[in-house]
Design an enzyme around this catalytic site. Sequence first.
Site, PDB file in Angstrom:
ATOM      1  N   LYS A 114       0.827  -1.210   0.000  1.00 49.84           N
ATOM      2  CA  LYS A 114       0.000   0.000   0.000  1.00 49.84           C
ATOM      3  C   LYS A 114       0.860   1.259   0.000  1.00 49.84           C
ATOM      4  O   LYS A 114       0.506   2.244  -0.634  1.00 49.84           O
ATOM      5  CB  LYS A 114      -0.970   0.009   1.188  1.00 49.84           C
ATOM      6  CG  LYS A 114      -2.103  -1.001   1.020  1.00 49.84           C
ATOM      7  CD  LYS A 114      -3.258  -0.768   1.977  1.00 49.84           C
ATOM      8  CE  LYS A 114      -4.397  -1.737   1.689  1.00 49.84           C
ATOM      9  NZ  LYS A 114      -5.499  -1.647   2.626  1.00 49.84           N
ATOM     10  N   LYS A 196      -5.328 -10.273  -6.314  1.00 47.98           N
ATOM     11  CA  LYS A 196      -6.565 -10.508  -5.554  1.00 47.98           C
ATOM     12  C   LYS A 196      -7.590  -9.420  -5.866  1.00 47.98           C
ATOM     13  O   LYS A 196      -7.219  -8.279  -6.163  1.00 47.98           O
ATOM     14  CB  LYS A 196      -6.283 -10.608  -4.054  1.00 47.98           C
ATOM     15  CG  LYS A 196      -6.137  -9.293  -3.356  1.00 47.98           C
ATOM     16  CD  LYS A 196      -6.217  -9.438  -1.851  1.00 47.98           C
ATOM     17  CE  LYS A 196      -6.046  -8.056  -1.250  1.00 47.98           C
ATOM     18  NZ  LYS A 196      -7.079  -7.622  -0.377  1.00 47.98           N
ATOM     19  N   LYS A 199     -10.697  -3.733  -3.181  1.00 50.55           N
ATOM     20  CA  LYS A 199     -11.523  -2.516  -3.183  1.00 50.55           C
ATOM     21  C   LYS A 199     -10.834  -1.397  -3.942  1.00 50.55           C
ATOM     22  O   LYS A 199     -11.461  -0.650  -4.674  1.00 50.55           O
ATOM     23  CB  LYS A 199     -11.744  -2.037  -1.756  1.00 50.55           C
ATOM     24  CG  LYS A 199     -12.706  -2.864  -0.949  1.00 50.55           C
ATOM     25  CD  LYS A 199     -12.708  -2.312   0.463  1.00 50.55           C
ATOM     26  CE  LYS A 199     -13.534  -3.146   1.400  1.00 50.55           C
ATOM     27  NZ  LYS A 199     -13.243  -2.846   2.794  1.00 50.55           N
TER      28      LYS A 199
HETATM   29  N1  AQP Z   1     -10.001 -10.929  -2.688  1.00 53.42           N
HETATM   30  C1  AQP Z   1     -10.333 -11.365  -1.482  1.00 53.42           C
HETATM   31  N2  AQP Z   1     -10.674 -12.660  -1.306  1.00 53.42           N
HETATM   32  C2  AQP Z   1     -11.029 -13.119  -0.071  1.00 53.42           C
HETATM   33  N3  AQP Z   1     -11.085 -12.332   1.040  1.00 53.42           N
HETATM   34  C3  AQP Z   1     -10.777 -11.034   0.903  1.00 53.42           C
HETATM   35  N4  AQP Z   1     -10.746 -10.001   1.782  1.00 53.42           N
HETATM   36  C4  AQP Z   1     -10.356  -8.876   1.131  1.00 53.42           C
HETATM   37  N5  AQP Z   1     -10.125  -9.154  -0.164  1.00 53.42           N
HETATM   38  C5  AQP Z   1     -10.379 -10.479  -0.344  1.00 53.42           C
HETATM   39  C6  AQP Z   1     -11.120 -10.101   3.196  1.00 53.42           C
HETATM   40  O1  AQP Z   1     -12.181  -9.175   3.434  1.00 53.42           O
HETATM   41  C7  AQP Z   1     -12.117  -8.770   4.813  1.00 53.42           C
HETATM   42  C8  AQP Z   1     -12.328  -7.292   4.946  1.00 53.42           C
HETATM   43  O2  AQP Z   1     -11.292  -6.646   4.275  1.00 53.42           O
HETATM   44  P1  AQP Z   1     -10.723  -5.233   4.629  1.00 53.42           P
HETATM   45  O3  AQP Z   1     -11.750  -4.317   5.088  1.00 53.42           O
HETATM   46  O4  AQP Z   1      -9.434  -5.384   5.360  1.00 53.42           O
HETATM   47  O5  AQP Z   1     -10.487  -5.000   3.195  1.00 53.42           O
HETATM   48  P2  AQP Z   1      -9.618  -4.082   2.444  1.00 53.42           P
HETATM   49  O6  AQP Z   1      -8.191  -4.362   2.702  1.00 53.42           O
HETATM   50  O7  AQP Z   1     -10.163  -2.722   2.524  1.00 53.42           O
HETATM   51  O8  AQP Z   1     -10.153  -4.731   1.130  1.00 53.42           O
HETATM   52  P3  AQP Z   1      -9.369  -5.113  -0.017  1.00 53.42           P
HETATM   53  O9  AQP Z   1     -10.252  -5.441  -1.122  1.00 53.42           O
HETATM   54  O10 AQP Z   1      -8.368  -6.113   0.452  1.00 53.42           O
HETATM   55  O11 AQP Z   1      -8.782  -3.710  -0.321  1.00 53.42           O
HETATM   56  P4  AQP Z   1      -7.404  -3.226  -0.772  1.00 53.42           P
HETATM   57  O12 AQP Z   1      -6.558  -4.401  -1.064  1.00 53.42           O
HETATM   58  O13 AQP Z   1      -7.742  -2.416  -1.940  1.00 53.42           O
HETATM   59  O14 AQP Z   1      -6.966  -2.414   0.393  1.00 53.42           O
HETATM   60  C9  AQP Z   1     -10.762  -9.241   5.360  1.00 53.42           C
HETATM   61  O15 AQP Z   1     -10.977 -10.368   6.186  1.00 53.42           O
HETATM   62  C10 AQP Z   1     -10.012  -9.635   4.128  1.00 53.42           C
HETATM   63  O16 AQP Z   1      -9.112 -10.688   4.395  1.00 53.42           O
END
Ligand code: AQP
Length: 341
Positions: A114, A196, A199
Amino acid sequence: MSDRKRVFSGIQPTGNTHLGNYLGAVRNWAARQAEKINTFCVVDLHSLTVPQDPEQLRHETRSMAALLLACGIDPAQSTLFIQSHVTAHAEGCWLLNCVTPLGWLQRMTQFKDKSARQESVLTGLLDYPVLMAGDILFYDADEVPVGEDQKQHVELTRDIAQRFNALYEQEFFVIPQPIIPEVGARVMGLDDPTVKMSKSLADKRGHAVRMLDTPDEILYSFKRAVTDSGREIAFSNDPDKAGVNNLLGIYRAITGQSNAEVEADFANARGYGDLKVRVAEVVIETLRPIQARHRELMDDPAELDRILAHGAAQARAVAQPKVDEMKRIMGLVLPGAADGR
Ligand code: AQP
């Protein structure tokens, strides 16, 4: 004392909640509520670790809470609250910061990923896992159901808890376990099955299926999903088949079928086009009632506020005494304690 396990998990209100968040995390929280003592949290303080628009964040926080309820989190069985409503989280995070070595945070892969995407990296982004450790530890959680990407942060939570217990020579914190689902733990991007579903990439059309997407948007994303030039519809470890594997994995996670049953379902499919449409259909039907319930909750702000206020009061009653006790153990003078203890 109940021998039911204590569960804690959280989700950021950063918008674009997607099928990975649902299959990897939220659905499993809802499914096992009756067996556990559950605390679920909309972790709004965590979302401030990258820049946010204040109005948008306020909206997304309420929308996230409504979505969790719509996905089946039942306030009669689980404590559901907004992290910033319970000030023990921010307060206790400071205390944990003071027992956590900097090097532990600098090696977190999520921080490295990040921070590489930010022009200016905020201190909060580095501290993200300590805030998360507090979330878990202040509720004496035994289990933390998360997707694969959060496993390292739960392992760090264990290290922080063990360090605190060793420094102060007592079993103060419960050492939690990450619970990673057997299916759905890592849903991949539809446009690129090597990354993966995220968001932060979900504004790009065709990357993610967002929980509040319309049926047309969902169908569009699946129809454009990257596959390979073959025709075979079967689970495989071949990197070239990652796209088909991801589609079959989503179908398996949604239907609850075994690999063999999934493959049998597609035995007569007319190529990948057919596969994509049929996976889209099961996803659309799964999300339809969730989206309807989400709309109802968003149309009744007073009821949503009532549920969240109740959840915050329940959470406060657990977390604040734990943080107060931490302060005492660490040598801080508690207000009103005649002997300073
Ligand atoms: N791709 C995924 N497959 C399975 N589980 C996932 N989680 C996130 N992405 C995947 C699980 O969702 C839960 C909540 O996540 P969070 O609020 O920590 O999510 P985040 O980091 O804002 O969401 P993203 O999509 O991972 O965002 P980025 O990578 O863009 O910051 C967690 O239990 C997570 O494991």
